[in-house]
Design a protein around this motif. Structure first.
Motif, PDB file in Angstrom:
ATOM      1  N   UNK A 175       0.842  -1.195   0.000  1.00  0.00           N
ATOM      2  CA  UNK A 175       0.000   0.000   0.000  1.00  0.00           C
ATOM      3  C   UNK A 175       0.877   1.245   0.000  1.00  0.00           C
ATOM      4  N   UNK A 176       0.318   2.335  -0.468  1.00  0.00           N
ATOM      5  CA  UNK A 176       0.968   3.650  -0.404  1.00  0.00           C
ATOM      6  C   UNK A 176       0.382   4.366   0.815  1.00  0.00           C
ATOM      7  N   UNK A 177       1.216   4.644   1.802  1.00  0.00           N
ATOM      8  CA  UNK A 177       0.690   5.149   3.068  1.00  0.00           C
ATOM      9  C   UNK A 177       0.025   6.517   2.932  1.00  0.00           C
ATOM     10  N   UNK A 178       0.447   7.305   1.970  1.00  0.00           N
ATOM     11  CA  UNK A 178      -0.218   8.597   1.770  1.00  0.00           C
ATOM     12  C   UNK A 178      -1.674   8.386   1.340  1.00  0.00           C
ATOM     13  N   UNK A 179      -1.934   7.295   0.599  1.00  0.00           N
ATOM     14  CA  UNK A 179      -3.311   6.970   0.221  1.00  0.00           C
ATOM     15  C   UNK A 179      -4.115   6.548   1.448  1.00  0.00           C
ATOM     16  N   UNK A 180      -3.477   5.810   2.348  1.00  0.00           N
ATOM     17  CA  UNK A 180      -4.126   5.421   3.598  1.00  0.00           C
ATOM     18  C   UNK A 180      -4.491   6.661   4.407  1.00  0.00           C
ATOM     19  N   UNK A 181      -3.553   7.593   4.516  1.00  0.00           N
ATOM     20  CA  UNK A 181      -3.802   8.815   5.284  1.00  0.00           C
ATOM     21  C   UNK A 181      -4.962   9.610   4.700  1.00  0.00           C
ATOM     22  N   UNK A 182      -5.011   9.708   3.393  1.00  0.00           N
ATOM     23  CA  UNK A 182      -6.114  10.441   2.747  1.00  0.00           C
ATOM     24  C   UNK A 182      -7.457   9.770   3.029  1.00  0.00           C
ATOM     25  N   UNK A 183      -7.466   8.448   2.990  1.00  0.00           N
ATOM     26  CA  UNK A 183      -8.712   7.721   3.236  1.00  0.00           C
ATOM     27  C   UNK A 183      -9.164   7.871   4.691  1.00  0.00           C
ATOM     28  N   UNK A 184      -8.213   7.845   5.608  1.00  0.00           N
ATOM     29  CA  UNK A 184      -8.556   8.041   7.016  1.00  0.00           C
ATOM     30  C   UNK A 184      -9.131   9.433   7.247  1.00  0.00           C
ATOM     31  N   UNK A 185      -8.512  10.435   6.639  1.00  0.00           N
ATOM     32  CA  UNK A 185      -9.026  11.807   6.767  1.00  0.00           C
ATOM     33  C   UNK A 185     -10.428  11.915   6.183  1.00  0.00           C
ATOM     34  N   UNK A 186     -10.628  11.289   5.033  1.00  0.00           N
ATOM     35  CA  UNK A 186     -11.925  11.357   4.357  1.00  0.00           C
ATOM     36  C   UNK A 186     -13.040  10.809   5.234  1.00  0.00           C
ATOM     37  N   UNK A 187     -12.744   9.756   5.975  1.00  0.00           N
ATOM     38  CA  UNK A 187     -13.768   9.087   6.793  1.00  0.00           C
ATOM     39  C   UNK A 187     -13.678   9.449   8.272  1.00  0.00           C
TER      40      UNK A 187
END
Length: 241
Positions: A175-187
């Protein structure tokens, strides 16, 4: 309320040790009153809810027995994206969207659940394939073919995937952790639980968020148990026949 999270079992038959270990996890959850969350790739391939194989029938029966005792939730993975409502009706499980926000009164905060493959954005060929496989048009076309045609397609896709992954660098398939961070922020979440990468572990992100990665079931099994606010990643042996 306590919960058990598993993923990436890649079950292929009800006659091997992995399946017996799966049954043991189900029974343990029933005995303890645990909610069960299966975050994708429970099976190595699901060719459709009309699968008449002995394996498919056994899986449906075991899930039904368990879901009559405790809540069982199932998320699509990259190998079993063809579960439909018939599967849910026959097994009694609840099909989850990917991602899914777990927001319960007994949890101190919201938790994001995902299979995980959507965050492997460095693997561009895989992301293109994922978009195709998750499209309703492609799925309807596949499900309109015969069971034997679908079995042959599944065999072909598995071989292609194996050859392709052997040529990819490890960082490409993670996984790309920046994508994880964006998804966490989104939700609006600070914790995510996912599988897919076959790299079990617990990671602290730079912003203080936490990422729990479920392991695949190969030489051993993995589960994440949650009791109150405590999450514990557990590895256990898969006993040979």
């Amino acid at each position: 309320m306590s919960r058990v999270f598993i993923s990436d079992l890649h079950l292929e038959t009800n006659k091997d040790p992995k399946y017996k270990s799966f049954q043991a996890v189900l029974q343990s959850a029933c005995d303890k009153g645990d909610e069960i969350y299966i975050l994708g790739d429970l099976v190595d391939v699901w060719i459709g809810d009309d699968d008449d194989s002995n394996f498919a029938k056994a899986l449906v029966d075991d899930l039904l027995v368990c879901s009559r005792q405790v809540p069982v939730h199932v998320m699509h993975g990259n190998r079993d994206f063809l579960y439909r409502e018939e599967f849910a009706d026959r097994t009694g499980v609840v099909l989850l969207s990917d991602p899914f926000v777990l927001d319960c009164d007994d949890l101190p905060e919201r938790v994001l659940l995902a299979h995980g493959d959507a965050y492997c954005t460095s693997d561009i060929p895989y992301m293109r394939m994922r978009e195709l496989f998750r499209s309703s048009e492609w799925q309807n076309q596949i499900l309109s073919s015969t069971l034997e045609e679908r079995r042959e397609l599944a065999r072909s896709l598995r071989e292609q995937s194996k050859r392709s992954n052997e040529l990819k660098a490890e960082n490409i398939t993670d996984v790309v952790e920046s994508e994880i961070s964006k998804e966490l922020d989104l939700h609006d979440c600070k914790t995510i639980i996912h599988g897919h990468t076959h790299r079990p572990g617990i990671h602290q992100l730079h912003d203080g968020s936490k990422r729990f990665v479920l392991g695949d079931w190969d030489f051993c099994g993995w589960r994440l148990r949650q009791q109150e606010s405590v999450f514990r990643l557990e590895r256990f042996a898969i006993q040979p026949n």
